[in-house]
Design a protein around this motif. Structure first.
Motif, PDB file in Angstrom:
ATOM      1  N   THR A  69       0.851  -1.187   0.000  1.00 44.69           N
ATOM      2  CA  THR A  69       0.000   0.000   0.000  1.00 44.69           C
ATOM      3  C   THR A  69       0.882   1.230   0.000  1.00 44.69           C
ATOM      4  O   THR A  69       1.887   1.286   0.707  1.00 44.69           O
ATOM      5  N   TYR A  70       0.509   2.197  -0.818  1.00 41.07           N
ATOM      6  CA  TYR A  70       1.191   3.493  -0.837  1.00 41.07           C
ATOM      7  C   TYR A  70       0.334   4.462  -0.037  1.00 41.07           C
ATOM      8  O   TYR A  70      -0.878   4.566  -0.263  1.00 41.07           O
ATOM      9  N   VAL A  71       0.960   5.132   0.901  1.00 42.70           N
ATOM     10  CA  VAL A  71       0.231   6.040   1.790  1.00 42.70           C
ATOM     11  C   VAL A  71       0.748   7.457   1.565  1.00 42.70           C
ATOM     12  O   VAL A  71       1.942   7.722   1.729  1.00 42.70           O
ATOM     13  N   GLU A  72      -0.162   8.346   1.178  1.00 36.17           N
ATOM     14  CA  GLU A  72       0.157   9.769   1.083  1.00 36.17           C
ATOM     15  C   GLU A  72      -0.065  10.379   2.462  1.00 36.17           C
ATOM     16  O   GLU A  72      -1.099  10.131   3.088  1.00 36.17           O
ATOM     17  N   VAL A  73       0.897  11.154   2.927  1.00 36.77           N
ATOM     18  CA  VAL A  73       0.823  11.767   4.256  1.00 36.77           C
ATOM     19  C   VAL A  73       0.866  13.279   4.104  1.00 36.77           C
ATOM     20  O   VAL A  73       1.739  13.816   3.417  1.00 36.77           O
ATOM     21  N   ASN A  74      -0.082  13.950   4.734  1.00 34.73           N
ATOM     22  CA  ASN A  74      -0.060  15.409   4.826  1.00 34.73           C
ATOM     23  C   ASN A  74       0.264  15.788   6.259  1.00 34.73           C
ATOM     24  O   ASN A  74      -0.223  15.167   7.206  1.00 34.73           O
ATOM     25  N   MET A  75       1.083  16.820   6.392  1.00 34.43           N
ATOM     26  CA  MET A  75       1.576  17.236   7.696  1.00 34.43           C
ATOM     27  C   MET A  75       0.836  18.470   8.201  1.00 34.43           C
ATOM     28  O   MET A  75       0.396  19.305   7.410  1.00 34.43           O
ATOM     29  N   THR A  76       0.747  18.585   9.530  1.00 39.13           N
ATOM     30  CA  THR A  76       0.187  19.791  10.140  1.00 39.13           C
ATOM     31  C   THR A  76       1.241  20.884  10.245  1.00 39.13           C
ATOM     32  O   THR A  76       0.912  22.055  10.347  1.00 39.13           O
ATOM     33  N   ASP A  77       2.500  20.479  10.224  1.00 41.51           N
ATOM     34  CA  ASP A  77       3.615  21.417  10.414  1.00 41.51           C
ATOM     35  C   ASP A  77       4.753  20.959   9.507  1.00 41.51           C
ATOM     36  O   ASP A  77       5.167  19.807   9.570  1.00 41.51           O
ATOM     37  N   THR A  78       5.237  21.857   8.659  1.00 39.51           N
ATOM     38  CA  THR A  78       6.332  21.486   7.761  1.00 39.51           C
ATOM     39  C   THR A  78       7.601  22.281   8.044  1.00 39.51           C
ATOM     40  O   THR A  78       8.479  22.376   7.198  1.00 39.51           O
ATOM     41  N   ARG A  79       7.700  22.812   9.252  1.00 40.24           N
ATOM     42  CA  ARG A  79       8.965  23.442   9.638  1.00 40.24           C
ATOM     43  C   ARG A  79      10.003  22.347   9.874  1.00 40.24           C
ATOM     44  O   ARG A  79       9.671  21.193  10.127  1.00 40.24           O
ATOM     45  N   GLU A  80      11.257  22.715   9.765  1.00 38.82           N
ATOM     46  CA  GLU A  80      12.350  21.744   9.788  1.00 38.82           C
ATOM     47  C   GLU A  80      12.311  20.821  11.013  1.00 38.82           C
ATOM     48  O   GLU A  80      12.505  19.607  10.893  1.00 38.82           O
ATOM     49  N   ASN A  81      12.060  21.362  12.182  1.00 37.39           N
ATOM     50  CA  ASN A  81      12.037  20.544  13.399  1.00 37.39           C
ATOM     51  C   ASN A  81      10.945  19.478  13.316  1.00 37.39           C
ATOM     52  O   ASN A  81      11.170  18.316  13.663  1.00 37.39           O
ATOM     53  N   ALA A  82       9.771  19.844  12.814  1.00 39.20           N
ATOM     54  CA  ALA A  82       8.667  18.893  12.683  1.00 39.20           C
ATOM     55  C   ALA A  82       9.010  17.807  11.664  1.00 39.20           C
ATOM     56  O   ALA A  82       8.737  16.616  11.886  1.00 39.20           O
ATOM     57  N   LEU A  83       9.615  18.193  10.550  1.00 40.21           N
ATOM     58  CA  LEU A  83       9.997  17.221   9.530  1.00 40.21           C
ATOM     59  C   LEU A  83      11.029  16.239  10.075  1.00 40.21           C
ATOM     60  O   LEU A  83      10.938  15.033   9.813  1.00 40.21           O
ATOM     61  N   GLN A  84      11.990  16.749  10.840  1.00 37.34           N
ATOM     62  CA  GLN A  84      13.001  15.865  11.419  1.00 37.34           C
ATOM     63  C   GLN A  84      12.384  14.893  12.426  1.00 37.34           C
ATOM     64  O   GLN A  84      12.772  13.718  12.478  1.00 37.34           O
ATOM     65  N   GLN A  85      11.427  15.359  13.214  1.00 29.44           N
ATOM     66  CA  GLN A  85      10.742  14.468  14.165  1.00 29.44           C
ATOM     67  C   GLN A  85       9.999  13.362  13.413  1.00 29.44           C
ATOM     68  O   GLN A  85      10.056  12.188  13.789  1.00 29.44           O
ATOM     69  N   PHE A  86       9.300  13.741  12.346  1.00 30.16           N
ATOM     70  CA  PHE A  86       8.593  12.757  11.531  1.00 30.16           C
ATOM     71  C   PHE A  86       9.584  11.768  10.915  1.00 30.16           C
ATOM     72  O   PHE A  86       9.384  10.547  10.984  1.00 30.16           O
ATOM     73  N   ASN A  87      10.659  12.279  10.312  1.00 35.80           N
ATOM     74  CA  ASN A  87      11.650  11.422   9.659  1.00 35.80           C
ATOM     75  C   ASN A  87      12.228  10.392  10.619  1.00 35.80           C
ATOM     76  O   ASN A  87      12.364   9.209  10.289  1.00 35.80           O
ATOM     77  N   THR A  88      12.567  10.829  11.816  1.00 34.07           N
ATOM     78  CA  THR A  88      13.128   9.925  12.825  1.00 34.07           C
ATOM     79  C   THR A  88      12.111   8.859  13.212  1.00 34.07           C
ATOM     80  O   THR A  88      12.441   7.669  13.284  1.00 34.07           O
ATOM     81  N   ALA A  89      10.873   9.259  13.422  1.00 34.81           N
ATOM     82  CA  ALA A  89       9.837   8.317  13.849  1.00 34.81           C
ATOM     83  C   ALA A  89       9.493   7.310  12.743  1.00 34.81           C
ATOM     84  O   ALA A  89       9.301   6.124  13.015  1.00 34.81           O
ATOM     85  N   VAL A  90       9.420   7.775  11.506  1.00 31.96           N
ATOM     86  CA  VAL A  90       9.032   6.877  10.409  1.00 31.96           C
ATOM     87  C   VAL A  90      10.107   5.824  10.148  1.00 31.96           C
ATOM     88  O   VAL A  90       9.795   4.695   9.756  1.00 31.96           O
ATOM     89  N   ARG A  91      11.357   6.152  10.399  1.00 32.59           N
ATOM     90  CA  ARG A  91      12.456   5.176  10.207  1.00 32.59           C
ATOM     91  C   ARG A  91      12.357   4.004  11.186  1.00 32.59           C
ATOM     92  O   ARG A  91      12.953   2.952  10.942  1.00 32.59           O
ATOM     93  N   CYS A  99      10.162   5.669   2.159  1.00 34.37           N
ATOM     94  CA  CYS A  99       9.516   6.922   2.547  1.00 34.37           C
ATOM     95  C   CYS A  99      10.194   8.054   1.790  1.00 34.37           C
ATOM     96  O   CYS A  99      11.418   8.190   1.840  1.00 34.37           O
ATOM     97  N   TYR A 100       9.383   8.844   1.104  1.00 37.14           N
ATOM     98  CA  TYR A 100       9.907   9.965   0.331  1.00 37.14           C
ATOM     99  C   TYR A 100       9.195  11.254   0.716  1.00 37.14           C
ATOM    100  O   TYR A 100       7.968  11.263   0.837  1.00 37.14           O
ATOM    101  N   MET A 101       9.957  12.339   0.875  1.00 34.74           N
ATOM    102  CA  MET A 101       9.359  13.662   0.992  1.00 34.74           C
ATOM    103  C   MET A 101       9.011  14.080  -0.433  1.00 34.74           C
ATOM    104  O   MET A 101       9.830  13.956  -1.331  1.00 34.74           O
ATOM    105  N   ILE A 102       7.785  14.545  -0.626  1.00 34.51           N
ATOM    106  CA  ILE A 102       7.254  14.794  -1.962  1.00 34.51           C
ATOM    107  C   ILE A 102       6.889  16.275  -2.122  1.00 34.51           C
ATOM    108  O   ILE A 102       6.375  16.897  -1.201  1.00 34.51           O
ATOM    109  N   HIS A 133       2.974  15.074  13.885  1.00 36.01           N
ATOM    110  CA  HIS A 133       2.632  16.151  12.951  1.00 36.01           C
ATOM    111  C   HIS A 133       1.851  15.712  11.718  1.00 36.01           C
ATOM    112  O   HIS A 133       1.813  16.435  10.724  1.00 36.01           O
ATOM    113  N   ILE A 134       1.188  14.558  11.777  1.00 34.66           N
ATOM    114  CA  ILE A 134       0.364  14.122  10.642  1.00 34.66           C
ATOM    115  C   ILE A 134      -1.020  14.770  10.759  1.00 34.66           C
ATOM    116  O   ILE A 134      -1.648  14.717  11.808  1.00 34.66           O
TER     117      ILE A 134
END
Length: 156
Positions: A69-91, A99-102, A133-134
């Motif tokens: 399944t391919y899952v599209e994810v939209n974020m509530t916050d796209t500031r760098e700190n939020a993106l890094q938190q998401f990236n760490t958690a998704v790994r 996982c790709y940032m699109i 931040h999803i």
């Protein structure tokens, strides 16, 4: 910086992407050199970071992971700190194969492997939906893998 590769380097890389366990003597025969120059070229390709490692490629199907399944994810916050938190958690979620940032209609695209739809539903509810931040997700179920492969240089 792009690596400069001659035809022998390309042949070596092509052979290694098809069989990373090929003996150096056999590889040397296939590319038309002796063992020592081939071993030195491999070492150089590793040293410059073009070859980043060797690994066993497992069959998801033999492991019972037949559902993609391919899952599209939209974020509530796209500031760098939020993106890094998401990236760490998704790994940390092993079922997420990629996982790709699109840029475009969503912020991230995830490739998720599972046993079946029930297993995917559990992964989505318990692991993906609670990522930081999803705002929302949208899922697309794969019916068939038409092309699925490890990256290779191809011919040339």
């Amino acid at each position: 910086m792009e690596a400069k590769l001659d035809s022998v380097d390309r042949k070596i890389l092509s052979e290694l992407t098809h069989n990373a366990r090929i003996p150096v003597a056999e590889l040397a025969r296939k590319v038309g050199l002796s063992k020592t120059p081939v071993a030195l070229r491999i070492r150089h390709l590793e040293d410059i970071g073009l070859i980043t490692g060797y690994r066993a490629i497992l069959s998801p199907l033999k492991l019972g992971l037949t559902h993609v399944t391919y899952v599209e994810v939209n974020m509530t916050d796209t500031r760098e700190n939020a993106l890094q938190q998401f990236n760490t958690a998704v790994r940390a979620i092993p079922e997420i194969e990629e996982c790709y940032m699109i840029a475009g209609g969503c912020d991230y695209l995830l490739k998720v492997r599972s046993r079946d739809m029930g297993d995917f539903r559990r992964i989505l509810a318990e692991k993906i939906s609670v990522l930081p931040h999803i705002s929302n997700t949208s899922s697309r179920v794969s019916m068939e893998a038409v092309v699925e492969q490890n990256f290779s240089l191809g011919q040339g």
